[in-house]
Scaffold this motif. Structure first.
Motif, PDB file in Angstrom:
ATOM      1  N   ILE A 237       0.690  -1.394   0.052  1.00 36.00           N
ATOM      2  CA  ILE A 237       0.029   0.010   0.076  1.00 36.00           C
ATOM      3  C   ILE A 237       0.785   1.377   0.089  1.00 36.00           C
ATOM      4  O   ILE A 237       0.552   2.490  -0.610  1.00 36.00           O
ATOM      5  CB  ILE A 237      -0.758   0.045   1.125  1.00 36.00           C
ATOM      6  CG1 ILE A 237      -1.696  -1.420   1.254  1.00 36.00           C
ATOM      7  CG2 ILE A 237      -1.709   1.099   1.413  1.00 36.00           C
ATOM      8  CD1 ILE A 237      -2.643  -1.429  -0.148  1.00 36.00           C
ATOM      9  N   GLU A 238       2.037   0.935   0.743  1.00 34.05           N
ATOM     10  CA  GLU A 238       2.909   2.112   0.520  1.00 34.05           C
ATOM     11  C   GLU A 238       2.442   3.110   1.489  1.00 34.05           C
ATOM     12  O   GLU A 238       2.807   4.611   1.440  1.00 34.05           O
ATOM     13  CB  GLU A 238       3.455   2.927  -0.894  1.00 34.05           C
ATOM     14  CG  GLU A 238       4.267   1.835  -1.792  1.00 34.05           C
ATOM     15  CD  GLU A 238       4.470   2.352  -2.823  1.00 34.05           C
ATOM     16  OE1 GLU A 238       4.028   3.472  -3.228  1.00 34.05           O
ATOM     17  OE2 GLU A 238       5.261   1.804  -3.799  1.00 34.05           O
ATOM     18  N   ILE A 262      -8.334   0.424   5.107  1.00 34.33           N
ATOM     19  CA  ILE A 262      -7.960   1.700   4.448  1.00 34.33           C
ATOM     20  C   ILE A 262      -8.945   2.768   4.435  1.00 34.33           C
ATOM     21  O   ILE A 262      -9.901   2.578   4.198  1.00 34.33           O
ATOM     22  CB  ILE A 262      -7.600   1.502   2.953  1.00 34.33           C
ATOM     23  CG1 ILE A 262      -6.603   0.153   2.463  1.00 34.33           C
ATOM     24  CG2 ILE A 262      -7.006   2.687   2.229  1.00 34.33           C
ATOM     25  CD1 ILE A 262      -6.334  -0.023   1.151  1.00 34.33           C
ATOM     26  N   LYS A 287       0.269  -9.244   0.894  1.00 33.17           N
ATOM     27  CA  LYS A 287       0.112  -8.631  -0.457  1.00 33.17           C
ATOM     28  C   LYS A 287      -1.073  -8.960  -1.346  1.00 33.17           C
ATOM     29  O   LYS A 287      -1.860  -8.027  -2.017  1.00 33.17           O
ATOM     30  CB  LYS A 287       1.519  -9.033  -1.278  1.00 33.17           C
ATOM     31  CG  LYS A 287       2.454  -8.446  -0.561  1.00 33.17           C
ATOM     32  CD  LYS A 287       3.920  -9.191  -1.624  1.00 33.17           C
ATOM     33  CE  LYS A 287       5.114  -8.742  -1.031  1.00 33.17           C
ATOM     34  NZ  LYS A 287       6.429  -9.428  -1.825  1.00 33.17           N
ATOM     35  N   ASN A 291      -3.552  -6.109  -2.717  1.00 34.14           N
ATOM     36  CA  ASN A 291      -3.957  -5.772  -4.089  1.00 34.14           C
ATOM     37  C   ASN A 291      -5.524  -5.898  -4.285  1.00 34.14           C
ATOM     38  O   ASN A 291      -6.086  -5.179  -5.042  1.00 34.14           O
ATOM     39  CB  ASN A 291      -3.325  -6.954  -4.948  1.00 34.14           C
ATOM     40  CG  ASN A 291      -1.768  -6.625  -5.350  1.00 34.14           C
ATOM     41  OD1 ASN A 291      -1.643  -5.541  -5.752  1.00 34.14           O
ATOM     42  ND2 ASN A 291      -1.216  -7.287  -5.177  1.00 34.14           N
ATOM     43  N   LEU A 294      -6.748  -2.480  -2.907  1.00 35.44           N
ATOM     44  CA  LEU A 294      -6.662  -1.481  -3.880  1.00 35.44           C
ATOM     45  C   LEU A 294      -7.641  -1.420  -5.054  1.00 35.44           C
ATOM     46  O   LEU A 294      -8.047  -0.373  -5.432  1.00 35.44           O
ATOM     47  CB  LEU A 294      -5.253  -1.537  -4.371  1.00 35.44           C
ATOM     48  CG  LEU A 294      -4.087  -1.117  -3.397  1.00 35.44           C
ATOM     49  CD1 LEU A 294      -2.935  -1.414  -4.064  1.00 35.44           C
ATOM     50  CD2 LEU A 294      -4.031   0.253  -2.917  1.00 35.44           C
ATOM     51  N   ASP A 295      -8.117  -2.465  -5.557  1.00 35.62           N
ATOM     52  CA  ASP A 295      -8.801  -2.681  -6.630  1.00 35.62           C
ATOM     53  C   ASP A 295     -10.467  -2.450  -6.070  1.00 35.62           C
ATOM     54  O   ASP A 295     -11.175  -1.920  -6.950  1.00 35.62           O
ATOM     55  CB  ASP A 295      -9.008  -4.042  -7.197  1.00 35.62           C
ATOM     56  CG  ASP A 295      -7.559  -4.401  -7.855  1.00 35.62           C
ATOM     57  OD1 ASP A 295      -6.833  -3.326  -8.120  1.00 35.62           O
ATOM     58  OD2 ASP A 295      -7.035  -5.734  -8.058  1.00 35.62           O
ATOM     59  N   GLY A 298      -9.492   1.102  -2.545  1.00 36.65           N
ATOM     60  CA  GLY A 298      -8.593   1.664  -1.825  1.00 36.65           C
ATOM     61  C   GLY A 298      -7.611   2.630  -2.702  1.00 36.65           C
ATOM     62  O   GLY A 298      -7.083   3.609  -1.996  1.00 36.65           O
ATOM     63  N   ARG A 299      -7.518   2.304  -3.783  1.00 38.58           N
ATOM     64  CA  ARG A 299      -6.476   3.279  -4.729  1.00 38.58           C
ATOM     65  C   ARG A 299      -7.143   4.535  -4.886  1.00 38.58           C
ATOM     66  O   ARG A 299      -6.541   5.543  -4.611  1.00 38.58           O
ATOM     67  CB  ARG A 299      -6.475   2.448  -6.192  1.00 38.58           C
ATOM     68  CG  ARG A 299      -5.262   3.265  -6.979  1.00 38.58           C
ATOM     69  CD  ARG A 299      -5.083   2.404  -8.308  1.00 38.58           C
ATOM     70  NE  ARG A 299      -4.365   1.211  -8.000  1.00 38.58           N
ATOM     71  CZ  ARG A 299      -4.617  -0.215  -7.893  1.00 38.58           C
ATOM     72  NH1 ARG A 299      -5.857  -0.251  -8.140  1.00 38.58           N
ATOM     73  NH2 ARG A 299      -4.005  -1.124  -7.511  1.00 38.58           N
ATOM     74  N   ALA A 300      -8.217   4.563  -4.953  1.00 37.90           N
ATOM     75  CA  ALA A 300      -8.940   5.995  -4.952  1.00 37.90           C
ATOM     76  C   ALA A 300      -9.048   6.763  -3.497  1.00 37.90           C
ATOM     77  O   ALA A 300      -8.741   7.920  -3.450  1.00 37.90           O
ATOM     78  CB  ALA A 300     -10.489   5.871  -5.341  1.00 37.90           C
ATOM     79  N   LEU A 302      -6.618   6.371  -1.645  1.00 37.75           N
ATOM     80  CA  LEU A 302      -5.171   6.890  -1.118  1.00 37.75           C
ATOM     81  C   LEU A 302      -4.990   8.053  -2.202  1.00 37.75           C
ATOM     82  O   LEU A 302      -4.188   8.936  -1.918  1.00 37.75           O
ATOM     83  CB  LEU A 302      -4.118   5.645  -1.539  1.00 37.75           C
ATOM     84  CG  LEU A 302      -4.393   4.608  -0.485  1.00 37.75           C
ATOM     85  CD1 LEU A 302      -3.564   3.253  -1.147  1.00 37.75           C
ATOM     86  CD2 LEU A 302      -4.027   5.043   0.704  1.00 37.75           C
ATOM     87  N   ALA A 303      -5.480   7.984  -3.474  1.00 36.50           N
ATOM     88  CA  ALA A 303      -5.223   9.174  -4.367  1.00 36.50           C
ATOM     89  C   ALA A 303      -5.633  10.505  -3.825  1.00 36.50           C
ATOM     90  O   ALA A 303      -5.165  11.382  -4.133  1.00 36.50           O
ATOM     91  CB  ALA A 303      -6.124   8.683  -5.608  1.00 36.50           C
TER      92      ALA A 303
END
Length: 306
Positions: A237-238, A262, A287, A291, A294-295, A298-300, A302-303
């Protein structure tokens, strides 16, 4: 076998307790070995009037210790695992992870028994974005203020009436003899702990095979597997102190269960998921869960934060 070991440690009461605990274990295991402590001040100890998220996050409490390791001033460093970055400097390695204490967050208050009993608009202190986001998700009415300093300093601010309650790691309170101050261990469905919370990490030079061999007995395999999963999730996730991420893994025999969140900074969005599999594959499972989350959105999240 080395007959003299120097442990690098921060100067806080909790850090000294942890380092002395490891020193005592080493003296018991190797009676002929002299074990001493070298106190080192880190950036996180020097800057106490700025929120952690604004001064760098992970590494604030480890960098100076790692420099002393690389320069040969100390043989090993003792850290709270939750303070350690997922990527270590070249030449250093995480040699041992000790048996985990209570990984939970503790609710501390002189007036109220739990978060649920806090009145509307109560003032709650915490230095963690992870805690803040999860608490706001459940209690958006709370006024959450930044709380820095050592455990004693934070408790003193509470006792001085600056806030109605504070949140601290249960393990740290217990280690310092403050178990009686804990009013509630916050349930994980309410607030997931930080990566590695409750465990101690022993770091040393990769090429120092003699010291690494001496430290092997400190490693607790179930804790190591669980925290490997948590750190793998975090590494993917960094996220650091700047991102509200909570993850907790538990090993049960040959299996490991991982739960993670998240969250957005204000707690308005909290993504939660779990995964279970073989403990031997703990890092890969961490991991995989990362992933997947994020899909799933989570990616949104974090953005928006980054």
């Amino acid at each position: 076998m080395k007959t003299n070991l120097i442990i690098g440690t921060r100067q806080s009461l909790l850090a000294l307790w942890q380092s002395n605990h490891i020193a005592d274990l080493l003296r018991r295991q190797y009676p002929e070995c002299t074990v001493t402590l070298k106190k080192i001040i880190t950036k996180g100890d020097r800057i106490l009037d700025v929120p952690l998220a604004k001064i760098g996050g992970k590494g604030l409490f480890t960098k100076e210790l790692e420099t002393a390791l690389l320069e040969g001033e100390i043989d090993l460093a003792v850290h709270s695992l939750k303070d350690m970055p997922t990527i270590l400097p070249e030449g250093l390695c995480l040699t041992a992870v000790t048996k985990r204490a209570n990984a939970g967050d503790a609710f501390v208050s002189n007036k109220y028994a739990s978060i649920e009993t806090l009145p509307q608009g109560a003032v709650l202190g915490t230095s963690s974005l992870r805690r803040k986001a999860q608490l706001l998700a459940a209690r958006p009415d709370l006024k959450i203020v930044d709380l820095r300093g050592n455990v004693d300093t934070r408790l003193r601010k509470l006792d001085d009436g600056q806030m109605d309650a504070i949140i601290l790691a249960a393990a740290g309170l217990t280690r310092l003899g403050y178990t009686d101050r804990i009013r509630e261990i916050i349930p994980h469905n309410f607030c997931l702990p930080a990566v590695g919370q409750g465990a101690l990490a022993i770091e040393c030079r990769t090429n120092n095979t003699e010291v690494r061999a001496m430290l092997n007995f400190l490693n607790d395999q179930p804790t190591k597997q669980a925290t490997d999963a948590e750190r793998a999730f975090l590494g993917l996730i960094e996220g650091g102190c700047q991102v509200p991420i909570g993850v907790h893994a538990v090993t049960e025999g040959d299996a490991v269960s991982i739960e993670a969140i998240i969250a957005s900074l204000d707690g308005s969005t909290v993504l939660r998921d779990t995964i279970r599999g073989q403990a031997i594959n703990a890092a890969e499972l961490g991991k995989e869960l990362g992933n997947k989350m994020l899909d799933q959105g989570g990616r949104a999240i974090l953005a928006e934060i980054m």
